[in-house]
Design a protein around this motif. Sequence first.
Motif, PDB file in Angstrom:
ATOM      1  N   THR A  85      48.362  85.104  73.031  1.00 21.99           N
ATOM      2  CA  THR A  85      49.077  85.435  71.803  1.00 21.99           C
ATOM      3  C   THR A  85      49.333  84.148  71.032  1.00 21.99           C
ATOM      4  OG1 THR A  85      50.149  87.223  73.044  1.00 21.99           O
ATOM      5  CG2 THR A  85      51.069  86.664  70.874  1.00 21.99           C
ATOM      6  N   TRP A  86      48.444  83.843  70.086  1.00 24.38           N
ATOM      7  CA  TRP A  86      48.475  82.551  69.399  1.00 24.38           C
ATOM      8  C   TRP A  86      49.115  82.676  68.025  1.00 24.38           C
ATOM      9  CZ3 TRP A  86      47.752  78.372  72.115  1.00 24.38           C
ATOM     10  CH2 TRP A  86      46.990  78.451  73.290  1.00 24.38           C
ATOM     11  N   GLU A  87      50.133  81.868  67.794  1.00 26.08           N
ATOM     12  CA  GLU A  87      50.810  81.786  66.505  1.00 26.08           C
ATOM     13  C   GLU A  87      50.293  80.557  65.753  1.00 26.08           C
ATOM     14  OE1 GLU A  87      55.250  80.698  64.747  1.00 26.08           O
ATOM     15  OE2 GLU A  87      54.870  80.697  66.914  1.00 26.08           O
ATOM     16  N   PHE A  88      49.766  80.762  64.551  1.00 23.74           N
ATOM     17  CA  PHE A  88      49.344  79.624  63.730  1.00 23.74           C
ATOM     18  C   PHE A  88      50.575  78.844  63.289  1.00 23.74           C
ATOM     19  CE2 PHE A  88      48.580  77.908  59.418  1.00 23.74           C
ATOM     20  CZ  PHE A  88      47.629  76.956  59.746  1.00 23.74           C
ATOM     21  N   ARG A  89      50.566  77.530  63.546  1.00 19.16           N
ATOM     22  CA  ARG A  89      51.691  76.685  63.166  1.00 19.16           C
ATOM     23  C   ARG A  89      51.440  75.981  61.832  1.00 19.16           C
ATOM     24  NH1 ARG A  89      56.229  77.869  64.638  1.00 19.16           N
ATOM     25  NH2 ARG A  89      56.989  75.720  64.702  1.00 19.16           N
ATOM     26  N   ARG A  90      50.341  75.256  61.740  1.00 21.45           N
ATOM     27  CA  ARG A  90      50.029  74.568  60.490  1.00 21.45           C
ATOM     28  C   ARG A  90      48.712  73.818  60.645  1.00 21.45           C
ATOM     29  NH1 ARG A  90      54.442  71.920  58.801  1.00 21.45           N
ATOM     30  NH2 ARG A  90      53.383  70.374  57.489  1.00 21.45           N
ATOM     31  N   ASN A  91      48.197  73.354  59.531  1.00 20.52           N
ATOM     32  CA  ASN A  91      47.098  72.400  59.536  1.00 20.52           C
ATOM     33  C   ASN A  91      47.729  71.014  59.550  1.00 20.52           C
ATOM     34  OD1 ASN A  91      45.085  74.395  59.390  1.00 20.52           O
ATOM     35  ND2 ASN A  91      45.278  74.501  57.168  1.00 20.52           N
ATOM     36  N   VAL A  92      47.645  70.332  60.693  1.00 26.11           N
ATOM     37  CA  VAL A  92      48.384  69.082  60.874  1.00 26.11           C
ATOM     38  C   VAL A  92      47.668  67.880  60.290  1.00 26.11           C
ATOM     39  CG1 VAL A  92      49.614  69.917  62.912  1.00 26.11           C
ATOM     40  CG2 VAL A  92      47.415  68.742  63.187  1.00 26.11           C
ATOM     41  N   LEU A  93      46.368  68.015  60.026  1.00 25.96           N
ATOM     42  CA  LEU A  93      45.581  66.965  59.392  1.00 25.96           C
ATOM     43  C   LEU A  93      44.622  67.671  58.444  1.00 25.96           C
ATOM     44  CD1 LEU A  93      45.452  63.805  59.851  1.00 25.96           C
ATOM     45  CD2 LEU A  93      43.355  64.261  61.134  1.00 25.96           C
ATOM     46  N   THR A  94      44.564  67.234  57.178  1.00 30.72           N
ATOM     47  CA  THR A  94      43.747  67.917  56.178  1.00 30.72           C
ATOM     48  C   THR A  94      42.952  66.907  55.371  1.00 30.72           C
ATOM     49  OG1 THR A  94      45.405  67.865  54.418  1.00 30.72           O
ATOM     50  CG2 THR A  94      45.532  69.712  55.990  1.00 30.72           C
ATOM     51  N   GLN A  95      42.140  67.424  54.455  1.00 32.67           N
ATOM     52  CA  GLN A  95      41.355  66.556  53.583  1.00 32.67           C
ATOM     53  C   GLN A  95      42.239  65.657  52.728  1.00 32.67           C
ATOM     54  OE1 GLN A  95      39.026  70.099  52.196  1.00 32.67           O
ATOM     55  NE2 GLN A  95      37.354  68.628  52.133  1.00 32.67           N
ATOM     56  N   SER A  96      43.473  66.082  52.463  1.00 35.22           N
ATOM     57  CA  SER A  96      44.374  65.280  51.638  1.00 35.22           C
ATOM     58  C   SER A  96      45.199  64.279  52.449  1.00 35.22           C
ATOM     59  CB  SER A  96      45.309  66.196  50.847  1.00 35.22           C
ATOM     60  OG  SER A  96      46.119  66.959  51.723  1.00 35.22           O
TER      61      SER A  96
END
Length: 475
Positions: A85-96
Motif C-alpha cells: 500500500t504505497w502512498e505518494f509523498r512527493r517528487n524530492v528531486l526534479t528538473q528545477s
Amino acid sequence: MPQRRGSIVVLLAVLIGAATVAPATAAPVTVSNGTQFVDTSGQVVHAHGGGVIKVDAYYYWFGENRNANNTFRAVSVYRSTDLRTWEFRRNVLTQSSSSELAVANIERPKVVYNNSTGRFVMWMHKENGSDYGEARAAVASSATVDGDYTWHGSFRPLNHMSRDITLFRDDDGTAYMISAARENADLHVYRLTADYRQVASLVHVLWPGSWREAPAMFKRNGVYFLLTSGATGWAPNQQKYATATSVAGTWSALANVGDNTAYGSQTAYVLPVQGSQTTSYLYLGDRWAGAWNGPVNDSRYVWLPLTFPSSTTMSMNYASQVTIDTATGVVTPISQPAYTLTARHSGKCLDVPSASQAPGAEVKQYPCNGGANQRWEAQAADGGYYRLVARHSGLCLDVANGSTADSTSVTQYTCNGGTNQQWQFQDAGSGYYRVVARHSGKCLDVISASTADGALVKQYTCNGGTNQQWARANA
C-alpha cells in the motif's frame, strides 16, 4: 544494463540515532509479480531502478520517474508500512532542482541516513540527457527523508567513469558506493567520506573485464553479499553474486542465482524485511519496458524472496505472487498451478513468440520446448473460470479489446480482471479440454486448423474441432 537505467537505492534497516524505529504493525499482504504497482490514489508507482530505506514504521521507496522520451522527470518517493500500500509523498528531486537537471538522465537513486550530520544522502548516476558519455555520480541531501533534496553536483569519482550505482551503510556507520566503471567492464567499490557526500578512497576493483552492472549489496549474519547483472542493454540476463567477510576483504568468485534471465528482470535492490520472528531478504527487480521498446515508465516490478542454503550461498526461485508480513518479517512465495496447453490437432504448444514481454503480443502455436513462455499459471477467478498468466511475463491470456467477434486475436496483456481474461476448461474427452472465454463463450482456436509453426491462436465459435481441443499438462 549499459548506459540507460540507473541508480539503485539502498535500505538502512536500522537508522541509528535518526529516529525511533517502531515495529511494523501492518497486516500481511500479497504482491503480484510482473505488474505495475499503483499508489493509494490509483496512480502508477514510478520507482524504477529504486530502493528502500526504513524510517520509524514506514518503508520509503525512491526511484526513477521518467519523461516519455526516457529523460529525467523526477526522483519520486512513496511510503508504506506493508510494502504493497504505497502512498505518494512527493517528487524530492526534479528538473528545477538544478540547472544540471533541466535536461538529464538520473538513474538508480539511493538514500542512506548519516547519523553524524542528521541528513539523508542520495547518490545517483547522472548523464546529460542525450548520450551516455558523462558517466558521472551525483549527490543530493535532505534534512528529512521525503523532503526536498538539495543538489550538490555531479562528478567522476577519482576521475573514473560511474554508471549503475548503489549505496551500502555498514553497521559501524561506514558507507560505501559501488558503481559500474570503465564502460561497465568493472565494478568499483568506494569508501565515502564521513559526511557521505564525497569519495574518500577506491577500496576495490572487482572482477575486471566481467561486464557487471546493477549492483546491490546487503549483509546477512556477518557475510556481505553483492548481487549484479550482466551488461546486455535492456534485455534481462543471468544474474550473479559473490560474498565476502568484509567489504575491503577478498570477494568470492561470481556464482549464478535465479534463471538465465532473472525471471525477466534486473536487480534494483535487496530489502531486508526485519520483523518479530525473522529477517527475510526480498529481491526487488525491474522488468524494463525497454526490452519491448516501451518507455521506462511502462516497466514492471518483480519481487522475490531470497533463500540461503548456507551462510555464503543464495537461491532465488520464481513465484507469481509473494505474501509479505512486515510485522513478523516472514516473506512467502505463493505457488500456483501452471500448465502447458497442447493443441490436439498439431501437438504444438500455446506460446508467446520469442518470450516477448510486450503487452499485446499475439499468442501462437510452436513446438513444445518447456520454456516459461509456454507455461500458463491458472489463477482462480469465480464461477469456475481462471486467469491464465504467462509465467515469463506475468501477463494474462486476453481476447483483444474484449471483442466477441470470431477470429479476434488472442494476446498476452496486462491483467485487469476483465471477463475477456477469464477462461473455463470444458471437458472435451480423452484428456482434452475446450478453453472457453467467459465474455464471449467462444473457444481458443488455432486458425484454420493449421499445423504450421507460428500459426495464430484466436477465439472462434466452438465447433468441436481438434484445433479447439487442448491437452493440459502440469508444468
